[in-house]
Design a protein around this motif. Structure first.
Motif, PDB file in Angstrom:
ATOM      1  N   PHE A  31      76.567  96.503 -75.227  1.00  9.58           N
ATOM      2  CA  PHE A  31      76.060  97.619 -76.017  1.00  9.58           C
ATOM      3  C   PHE A  31      74.727  97.244 -76.668  1.00  9.58           C
ATOM      4  CE2 PHE A  31      75.883  99.985 -80.077  1.00  9.58           C
ATOM      5  CZ  PHE A  31      75.917 101.289 -79.584  1.00  9.58           C
ATOM      6  N   ALA A  32      74.721  96.109 -77.349  1.00 11.54           N
ATOM      7  CA  ALA A  32      73.486  95.670 -78.016  1.00 11.54           C
ATOM      8  C   ALA A  32      72.376  95.460 -76.988  1.00 11.54           C
ATOM      9  CB  ALA A  32      73.745  94.377 -78.788  1.00 11.54           C
ATOM     10  N   GLN A  33      72.772  94.887 -75.864  1.00  6.83           N
ATOM     11  CA  GLN A  33      71.806  94.640 -74.789  1.00  6.83           C
ATOM     12  C   GLN A  33      71.215  95.957 -74.270  1.00  6.83           C
ATOM     13  OE1 GLN A  33      70.652  91.899 -72.763  1.00  6.83           O
ATOM     14  NE2 GLN A  33      69.567  93.546 -71.683  1.00  6.83           N
ATOM     15  N   GLU A  34      72.104  96.967 -74.156  1.00  4.42           N
ATOM     16  CA  GLU A  34      71.609  98.250 -73.652  1.00  4.42           C
ATOM     17  C   GLU A  34      70.690  98.908 -74.676  1.00  4.42           C
ATOM     18  OE1 GLU A  34      74.542 101.196 -72.454  1.00  4.42           O
ATOM     19  OE2 GLU A  34      72.957 102.495 -71.710  1.00  4.42           O
ATOM     20  N   VAL A  35      71.065  98.802 -75.943  1.00  3.05           N
ATOM     21  CA  VAL A  35      70.195  99.345 -76.983  1.00  3.05           C
ATOM     22  C   VAL A  35      68.839  98.648 -76.905  1.00  3.05           C
ATOM     23  CG1 VAL A  35      69.821  99.547 -79.474  1.00  3.05           C
ATOM     24  CG2 VAL A  35      72.085  99.971 -78.532  1.00  3.05           C
ATOM     25  N   TYR A  36      68.894  97.338 -76.736  1.00  2.00           N
ATOM     26  CA  TYR A  36      67.648  96.559 -76.646  1.00  2.00           C
ATOM     27  C   TYR A  36      66.826  97.003 -75.442  1.00  2.00           C
ATOM     28  CZ  TYR A  36      64.612  92.535 -75.838  1.00  2.00           C
ATOM     29  OH  TYR A  36      63.523  91.741 -75.608  1.00  2.00           O
ATOM     30  N   SER A  37      67.507  97.168 -74.292  1.00  2.00           N
ATOM     31  CA  SER A  37      66.771  97.462 -73.064  1.00  2.00           C
ATOM     32  C   SER A  37      66.080  98.817 -73.117  1.00  2.00           C
ATOM     33  CB  SER A  37      67.696  97.407 -71.848  1.00  2.00           C
ATOM     34  OG  SER A  37      68.607  98.484 -71.911  1.00  2.00           O
ATOM     35  N   THR A  38      66.597  99.700 -73.937  1.00  2.00           N
ATOM     36  CA  THR A  38      65.939 101.003 -74.011  1.00  2.00           C
ATOM     37  C   THR A  38      64.988 101.081 -75.204  1.00  2.00           C
ATOM     38  OG1 THR A  38      66.292 103.399 -74.083  1.00  2.00           O
ATOM     39  CG2 THR A  38      67.982 102.065 -75.134  1.00  2.00           C
ATOM     40  N   LEU A  39      65.476 100.611 -76.359  1.00  2.00           N
ATOM     41  CA  LEU A  39      64.657 100.722 -77.566  1.00  2.00           C
ATOM     42  C   LEU A  39      63.398  99.860 -77.484  1.00  2.00           C
ATOM     43  CD1 LEU A  39      65.112 102.368 -80.066  1.00  2.00           C
ATOM     44  CD2 LEU A  39      66.441 100.506 -81.027  1.00  2.00           C
ATOM     45  N   CYS A  40      63.513  98.714 -76.862  1.00  2.00           N
ATOM     46  CA  CYS A  40      62.403  97.770 -76.868  1.00  2.00           C
ATOM     47  C   CYS A  40      61.636  97.769 -75.541  1.00  2.00           C
ATOM     48  CB  CYS A  40      62.902  96.371 -77.211  1.00  2.00           C
ATOM     49  SG  CYS A  40      63.698  96.342 -78.830  1.00  2.00           S
ATOM     50  N   SER A  41      61.841  98.807 -74.738  1.00  2.00           N
ATOM     51  CA  SER A  41      61.076  98.876 -73.486  1.00  2.00           C
ATOM     52  C   SER A  41      59.605  99.107 -73.784  1.00  2.00           C
ATOM     53  CB  SER A  41      61.595 100.019 -72.623  1.00  2.00           C
ATOM     54  OG  SER A  41      60.644 100.334 -71.638  1.00  2.00           O
ATOM     55  N   PRO A  42      58.736  98.452 -73.002  1.00  2.00           N
ATOM     56  CA  PRO A  42      57.297  98.667 -73.210  1.00  2.00           C
ATOM     57  C   PRO A  42      56.855 100.098 -72.940  1.00  2.00           C
ATOM     58  CG  PRO A  42      57.719  97.071 -71.443  1.00  2.00           C
ATOM     59  CD  PRO A  42      59.034  97.466 -71.986  1.00  2.00           C
ATOM     60  N   VAL A  43      57.718 100.892 -72.284  1.00  2.00           N
ATOM     61  CA  VAL A  43      57.271 102.228 -71.894  1.00  2.00           C
ATOM     62  C   VAL A  43      56.865 103.084 -73.090  1.00  2.00           C
ATOM     63  CG1 VAL A  43      59.540 103.360 -71.902  1.00  2.00           C
ATOM     64  CG2 VAL A  43      57.776 104.160 -70.346  1.00  2.00           C
ATOM     65  N   TRP A  44      57.533 102.864 -74.231  1.00  2.00           N
ATOM     66  CA  TRP A  44      57.278 103.726 -75.393  1.00  2.00           C
ATOM     67  C   TRP A  44      55.877 103.529 -75.955  1.00  2.00           C
ATOM     68  CZ3 TRP A  44      60.710 106.911 -74.315  1.00  2.00           C
ATOM     69  CH2 TRP A  44      62.007 106.514 -73.956  1.00  2.00           C
TER      70      TRP A  44
END
Ligand code: SF4
Lengths: 453, 451
Positions: free
Chosen positions: B429-442
């Motif tokens: 869960f934390a990993q998934e939050v990280y993978s989306t929240l911290c993506s460079p795309v934003w």
């Protein structure tokens, strides 16, 4: 039925209506239908799909759903301010005998609105999403087109296609200097760019004013050779308003693209530009590059009949044998396919399920499948790799970006097929050749034999 | 004008803001027509619950669409039969609607049984079956006798309610399957049933393993990776633990009434809830050695995963989440789980939450959090934006909306292909939050997702 090949009628209706500018759809029936369809559409296009439901409950089912539908129309208008609303029916609404056309007529009168409302009768049990699609496009045209003065916008009737494909068609039309009305046009609505400001109703789609004026067009090109006249929007425009009709297949494959270009040339009176001629040459070059690999292809092709027809043609001109193709109930697809050595093993299944496709693919030793995501079982269970094409693609990204039409699109599509065949060949050939030809040295075989005892 | 004014005034009762308005949220009502509800139907609810029964034939009595939309779209795993991954339907057509579908149903059952040997079949009714009035129970009963297998009707006509009614229909179907036992014997069995886990990405296996390490055996799971045989013997357990309350509380209550099996609520979402649940199971199963083993497990696993969680936590400072999920219990767990990773939930809603669940949610969330029942895209958009959320948790339909708004997104539905239960799940869960929240795309968007 085991493992369905298609979806139900209202789904097709939604897809068609999504291609009209600032339109909203209400699915008249219980809540679940619209939610499931939205889910499928969202997964394929990765776009928000706001579709209303009249949320029929037990009371509405017993006493009639007019009140629910009226509330739905009120609320959809309030929140989305659409320029057109489409109402498609479900199994439930049709079974309880809802007269949607009448409800809609009264609703418009009572509220004094002139926004068009297109009603399409699309019971889920009445047919597949493909039939729902064509019927709804026909209803859109019937409802809106009225006698107008002549103008120079060519009508192009679009079957269910990827947004990328539709954009490619537009490029061709522009290259030929033609002004056009695409009906319907999901190229922008279902493939929105990321924008700093979100809009509830996506930009794009066929303007309602253009739909009204389809009657005055110089010609209609209908990318629909598998449908009957009774649902053909182009036929309607021809019969009612005398608009000349060109019916051509989806331009996948060199011949189909030639046919499309020929129609454009004949309508515009111009020759195709040199740049497009070059694209054609590149496609031929690509076909030569991969012809030997493709000749090993034995394909199971399934999906919407219009797409299946175009893909089968493209396969045939590249030496890929169609083993099993899914047809339509009207049988037009099987009539259209050529009867020659290349199709000697082809089986056209009308009204099929995947179980049958799977069986035929197996007996015909298919080594490639072409179609939507539901064919993944062919890969999973029978090891037949799937080249994804059509709708729905819900287990991969980019269904909306797949380019397969025109000379360039066909080349890209062929590459996807050839590379899949190659991947299959390379994956197993060491093992296959070893098993087939390698003879173990005698003494070793003996030793093994002893050990085994 | 209240904080929560929305375009459709009837909807205002379904929305509350903690601290600003009294908690008078309306829930458990029919969706309002034309509101683009995210809810599914009765059939959907029933199918979700029953589909993981791996060796059953799941037959949809209805038109092709209903069967098509639900064919193998879930992530439930099987350790044995794969029969459940097919989509069978009677494919009702116009003629069947006029003359009734009973004959076609009987014929379809016979054909399927001949082709796929199975001990159990569920027959789901869809919208129109309820209207045309097919006698599902009678057809199923006759077919069962004829073919010598259990054929259980699932009364799930789409219009008779929402997803919760479907859960209820599924539980009724399961109750028909469970074989009666001698109560005294059952209490002595010292095994438990795990209710409300559908073995998405192997989640039930994770929990089964934890319990095994504590010396507790699972009798059967409802319904993840279950079979007709394991479900049949469900009444032999001495305790029921319930993960997904929305779908399974009813069954748990019935099992208590019929067989005297006590039940308790558990949650394996997040390290806090997981530890708490393991402890209460240990206590309920007699404490002593079991409790000691549970403590060892909890210590070992917490030590193992905490460093990961803490590492992620540092990245999430100042981030806010919005949640829109199916059931109230999952929503509650998510609030806590987000807290574990240092994220505050600023908007939370469910499709089918119940009054008690909304009360708990109201207590748990921070002041100013917007709580909503049966929300629609327009409301989700509005409140995610006004609340300054960076991230949405939801299902497939919500994902594109979040992305179009430039927000990060987490899948928390039946389609997912990675487990979110237990300690591994907490890291995922934390990993998934990280993978989306911290993506460079934003970096390239309006900047909300990444903040
Ligand atoms: S088949 Fe009928 S009931 Fe099922 S989703 Fe389609 S319209 Fe709805």
């Amino acid at each position: 039925m085991e493992n369905p090949c298609h979806m139900c009628m209202p789904m097709g209706g939604i897809l068609a209506l999504k291609g009209i500018e600032k339109s909203m759809v209400i699915v008249h029936g219980s809540q679940g239908c619209s939610t499931y369809m939205r889910r499928h559409i969202a997964e394929h296009f990765n776009e928000p799909v706001d579709v209303g439901s009249s949320s029929l409950n037990e009371k509405g089912t017993v006493y009639g759903g007019a009140a629910n539908l009226r509330t739905a129309l009120d609320n959809i208008r309030r929140v989305y301010q659409p320029k057109l609303v489409g109402v498609v029916t479900t199994c439930l609404a049709e079974t309880i005998g809802e007269d949607v056309a009448r409800i809609v007529k009264e609703y418009r009168q009572d509220n004094g609105i002139d926004m068009p409302i297109v009603a399409a009768s699309t019971p889920g049990y009445g047919g597949s999403h493909n039939e729902g699609y064509w019927l709804t496009v026909r209803r859109i045209v019937e409802t809106l087109a009225t006698t107008t003065e002549r103008h120079n916008k060519v009508n192009v009737i679009i079957p269910s296609m990827s947004p990328a494909d539709i954009r490619e068609l537009k490029r061709f039309l522009a290259a030929m200097g033609l002004d056009y009305t695409l009906c319907p046009d999901i190229s922008d609505t279902m493939d929105q760019p990321y924008l700093p400001v979100y809009s509830k109703v996506p930009a794009g789609g066929t303007p309602v004013a253009d739909l009204c004026r389809m009657s005055g067009a110089p010609a209609t090109i209908e990318l629909g050779v598998t449908i009957d006249g009774g649902v053909s929007p182009g036929k309607y425009l021809e019969d009612t308003f005398g608009v000349p009709l060109y019916r051509v297949p989806i331009p996948i494959g060199i011949e189909n693209t030639d046919a499309f270009m020929a129609a454009l040339e004949s309508i515009s009176g111009k020759k195709r530009p040199a740049a497009i001629e070059l694209e054609r040459g590149r496609l031929l070059d690509a076909m030569i590059d991969s012809h030997k690999y493709n000749f090993a292809g034995r394909a199971a092709i399934f999906g919407d009949p219009e797409l299946v027809y175009a893909v089968t043609q493209a396969c045939l001109e590249n030496g890929i044998r169609p083993i099993v193709v899914t047809g339509d109930k009207n049988g037009n697809l099987s009539r259209l396919l050529p009867d020659n050595e290349m199709t000697s093993e082809t089986i056209v299944l009308s009204d099929p399920d995947f179980n049958l496709v799977q069986e035929r693919a197996g007996t015909g030793a298919a080594n490639i499948a072409i179609g939507h995501s539901d064919g993944r079982f062919l890969t999973e269970r029978d090891g037949i790799p799937l080249v994804r094409l059509g709708f729905p693609i819900h287990d991969r990204v980019g269904g909306q970006r797949l380019l397969s039409v025109g000379y360039t699109g066909t080349a890209l599509f062929l590459d996807r097929i050839t590379n899949t065949l190659l991947e299959d060949k390379y994956r197993d050939y060491r093992k296959n050749m070893f098993n087939k030809y390698f003879q173990q040295p005698k003494n070793e075989r003996q030793r093994k034999g002893v050990a085994a005892l | 004008m209240s904080e929560t004014t929305v375009a459709i005034s009837e909807r205002e009762q379904f929305i509350a803001t903690k601290g600003r308005r009294k908690n008078s949220l309306k829930c458990d009502a029919d969706s309002i027509a034309g509101c683009v509800s995210q809810r599914a139907c009765v059939y959907c609810g029933a199918r979700v619950v029953l589909n993981p029964v791996t060796d059953a034939i799941h037959l949809v009595h209805g038109p092709v669409g209903c069967a098509s939309y639900t064919w193998d779209i879930r992530g439930s795993l099987s350790s044995g039969s794969e029969l459940y991954r097919n989509s069978f339907c009677t494919d009702l057509r116009e003629q069947d609607i006029i003359f009734g579908g009973e004959k076609k149903l009987a014929k379809t059952i016979d054909e399927l049984v001949a082709k796929h040997p199975a001990k159990l079949m569920f027959v789901y009714s869809t919208c129109i079956v309820g209207v045309i009035g097919d006698d599902l129970a009678a057809v199923c009963k006759a077919a069962a006798l004829r073919n010598n297998l259990e054929v259980i009707p699932v009364e799930s006509s789409g219009f008779i309610g929402n997803k919760s009614a479907g859960y209820r229909a599924a539980c009724e179907a399961l109750l028909k399957l469970i074989a009666p036992v001698d109560r005294a014997q059952a209490a002595a069995s010292r095994t438990i049933n795990y209710l409300g886990d559908f073995n998405l990405a192997g989640e039930a296996w994770i929990i089964r393993d934890y319990l095994a390490q504590m010396g507790v055996q699972i009798n059967t799971v409802f319904t993840g990776d279950s079979t007709s045989a394991t479900l049949k013997g469900a009444a032999n357990a001495s305790l029921n633990i319930v993960q997904c309350a929305g779908s399974m509380n009813y069954l748990a209550a019935q099992l208590q009434e019929l067989y005297g099996i006590p039940y308790m609520q558990v949650s394996f979402l997040g390290i806090e809830d997981t530890a708490k649940s393991l402890r209460s199971i240990a206590a309920a199963m007699g404490g002593g050695a079991i409790r000691a083993k549970a403590e060892v497990l909890i210590r070992r696993e917490t030590d193992r995963v905490l460093p990961y969680i803490n590492k992620f936590r540092e990245k999430f400072i100042g981030k806010k989440a919005a949640v829109y999920v199916g059931g109230g219990f999952k929503a509650i767990s998510l609030i806590k789980q987000f807290r574990e990773i240092g994220i505050e939930v600023v908007m939370i809603g469910t499709q089918t939450g119940r009054r008690e669940e909304y009360d708990t949610i109201h207590e748990l969330v921070a002041e100013g959090t917007v709580i909503l029942d049966d929300a629609n895209p327009a409301e989700l958009e509005r409140f995610m934006t006004s609340q300054g959320a960076h991230l949405l948790v939801g299902g497939v339909k919500e994902r594109p909306l979040a992305y179009k708004l430039g927000l990060a997104f987490i899948d928390h539905n039946h389609d997912r292909k990675h487990p979110l239960s237990g300690y591994d799940g907490a890291v995922n869960f934390a990993q998934e939050v990280y993978s989306t929240l911290c993506s460079p795309v934003w970096k390239y968007t309006a900047g909300k997702g990444g903040g």
